[in-house]
Design a protein around this motif. Structure first.
Motif, mmCIF file in Angstrom:
data_model
loop_
_atom_site.group_PDB
_atom_site.id
_atom_site.type_symbol
_atom_site.label_atom_id
_atom_site.label_comp_id
_atom_site.label_asym_id
_atom_site.label_seq_id
_atom_site.Cartn_x
_atom_site.Cartn_y
_atom_site.Cartn_z
ATOM 1 N N MET A 1 22.016 141.923 128.283
ATOM 2 C CA MET A 1 23.442 142.279 128.102
ATOM 3 C C MET A 1 23.410 143.858 127.746
ATOM 4 N N GLU A 2 22.339 144.406 127.293
ATOM 5 C CA GLU A 2 22.060 145.841 126.766
ATOM 6 C C GLU A 2 22.554 146.577 128.072
ATOM 7 N N GLN A 5 24.263 143.198 132.079
ATOM 8 C CA GLN A 5 24.079 142.157 133.232
ATOM 9 C C GLN A 5 24.616 140.961 132.999
ATOM 10 N N GLY A 6 25.374 140.582 131.726
ATOM 11 C CA GLY A 6 26.039 139.566 131.320
ATOM 12 C C GLY A 6 25.183 138.475 130.930
ATOM 13 N N LEU A 7 25.443 137.187 130.686
ATOM 14 C CA LEU A 7 24.757 136.108 130.344
ATOM 15 C C LEU A 7 24.853 134.843 131.236
ATOM 16 N N GLY A 8 24.047 134.831 132.030
ATOM 17 C CA GLY A 8 23.906 133.494 132.898
ATOM 18 C C GLY A 8 25.367 133.483 133.603
ATOM 19 N N GLU A 9 25.780 131.846 133.529
ATOM 20 C CA GLU A 9 26.950 131.943 134.023
ATOM 21 C C GLU A 9 28.055 131.754 133.016
ATOM 22 N N LEU A 10 27.776 132.285 131.806
ATOM 23 C CA LEU A 10 28.759 132.182 130.702
ATOM 24 C C LEU A 10 29.439 133.639 130.586
ATOM 25 N N ILE A 11 28.881 134.734 130.908
ATOM 26 C CA ILE A 11 29.432 135.966 130.421
ATOM 27 C C ILE A 11 29.078 136.711 131.928
ATOM 28 N N GLU A 47 34.563 130.610 133.823
ATOM 29 C CA GLU A 47 35.562 130.311 133.384
ATOM 30 C C GLU A 47 35.654 130.220 131.773
ATOM 31 N N GLU A 48 34.946 130.914 131.315
ATOM 32 C CA GLU A 48 34.934 130.991 129.741
ATOM 33 C C GLU A 48 36.103 131.868 129.368
ATOM 34 N N LEU A 51 38.411 136.674 125.029
ATOM 35 C CA LEU A 51 39.436 136.923 123.927
ATOM 36 C C LEU A 51 40.177 138.300 124.111
#
Lengths: 93, 206
Positions: A1-2, A5-11, A47-48, A51
Motif C-alpha cells: 500500500m505504501e 499497489q492497493g490491497l488485493g481485489e479490495l482496494i 466494488e467496495e 468513503l
C-alpha cells in the motif's frame, strides 16, 4: 500500500492505474464525494465503497493530488487551487 | 583503573545483550503466584464463528500459536494497512501448520459470514491458516481487553469504532508473548523474529 499497489481485489491501485489517468480531471470530485458501485481498474473490477472525504479543505485536496502525482505520476504538472475549484464546479452531481 | 573498569563493564553489557537473545520471550500481562504456582495472564475460553460458519474456540488453537488482530470490513482508517501487514505474515508462514492468523471483527452487525468470506477471498486468502472471527454482541470488545488492545464503539470515529492496530502473538497455552504495531511495516519485520523464536520455544526440535 505504501507504494500505491492497493490491497488485493479490495482496494484498487493508485500507481499505474488506468482509472486514475482516465478520471484525472474528476479526482477532486471522487475524493470529496467518494465512489460506490463497480469500477474497473486495469481490467479488475472493484466494488467496495470509497468513503467521501467531505470535510477536506481545498488546500488539503490540492496537496493530496500533488502528492499522488509526485509519487506515481511525476509527468503531471502541479495542480493549484484554481484547478481544484474548476474540477469541483463540474462534479457530476 | 577507572578506564579498565569501564571496559569490563562495557564488555559485560555486550555479553549480556548477546546472551539475552537466548532468553525466552516474556509473558506479558499480570503474573500471579498462587500456592507456589506461577499463573501468567491467559486469554479466557472463547467461542466464535469463522468466515466458513464453523465454530472456533480456544480448543481449536491448542496445538498452534497464533497472531491476532482486531478490524472491521468497513473500517476506513488503519485496517487496510494492518490487513496488509497480516498478509505479509500469512504469506511468510502459509505452509507452516504450527501457526494461525486470527482477525476479530469489531462490527458483527455488518460483518456477517458471507461478508467476511468475501473479504478473505478478495485479499487472496484461500488457505485455512487465517480465521476471521465473529462474536456475539460485545464478546469481541470484551476479549480485546484480554489482548491488551483498546477497542470500543465510538460514533465519532471513522466507521464507528476506535481501536488500535496492534498484532498480538499468543502461545499454545493462550499466554500473550509479543506485540507488533500493525500499521508499521518495520515493526512487523522485527515481529518475524519474535514469531520464529516462539515457534522454536513451543516446538523444540527433538
Amino acid at each position: 500500500m505504501e507504494s500505491g499497489q492497493g490491497l488485493g481485489e479490495l482496494i484498487p491501485p493508485l500507481a499505474d492505474s488506468d482509472y486514475y489517468l482516465d478520471h484525472y480531471d474528476d479526482l477532486s470530485c471522487i475524493i470529496t464525494q467518494g465512489l460506490s458501485g463497480k469500477i474497473i481498474v486495469n481490467g479488475q473490477p472493484y466494488e467496495e465503497e470509497m468513503l467521501a472525504l467531505n470535510n477536506i479543505s481545498l488546500a488539503e485536496l490540492s496537496n493530496l493530488i500533488n502528492y499522488m502525482n509526485s509519487q506515481w505520476y511525476p509527468d503531471k504538472i502541479e495542480v493549484n487551487l484554481n484547478t481544484i475549484k474548476a474540477q469541483l464546479a463540474n462534479c457530476a452531481d | 583503573m577507572i578506564q579498565k573498569g569501564a571496559f569490563y563493564l562495557t564488555l559485560g553489557i555486550l555479553f549480556m545483550s548477546c546472551s539475552s537473545e537466548k532468553q525466552p520471550l516474556p509473558y506479558l500481562g499480570f503474573t500471579e503466584i498462587i500456592n507456589g504456582d506461577t499463573l501468567h495472564h491467559k486469554i479466557p475460553d472463547f467461542s466464535f464463528l469463522n468466515q466458513d460458519g464453523q465454530v472456533v474456540s480456544n480448543e481449536s488453537y491448542k496445538d498452534q500459536i497464533y497472531v491476532a488482530d482486531f478490524f472491521f470490513v468497513h473500517c476506513p482508517s488503519i485496517c487496510p494497512k494492518v490487513t496488509q501487514q497480516m498478509l505479509r505474515i500469512h504469506d511468510r508462514y502459509k505452509d507452516d501448520s504450527r501457526i494461525k492468523l486470527v482477525a476479530h471483527t469489531l462490527d458483527p452487525d455488518r460483518d456477517s459470514i458471507p461478508v467476511l468470506r468475501d473479504y478473505a477471498a478478495k485479499i487472496g486468502v484461500k488457505s485455512q491458516r487465517w480465521d476471521f472471527l465473529i462474536g456475539k454482541d460485545d464478546e469481541t470488545l470484551e476479549i480485546a481487553d484480554q489482548y491488551f488492545v483498546p477497542a470500543f464503539k465510538d460514533p465519532d470515529a471513522p466507521g464507528g469504532f476506535d481501536h488500535s492496530g496492534k498484532l498480538i502473538l499468543v502461545d499454545r497455552n493462550r499466554h500473550v508473548r509479543g506485540f507488533a504495531e500493525g500499521t508499521d511495516p518495520e515493526s512487523v519485520t522485527q515481529f518475524f523474529k519474535t514469531i520464529d523464536q516462539l515457534l522454536n520455544e513451543e516446538f523444540p526440535k527433538s
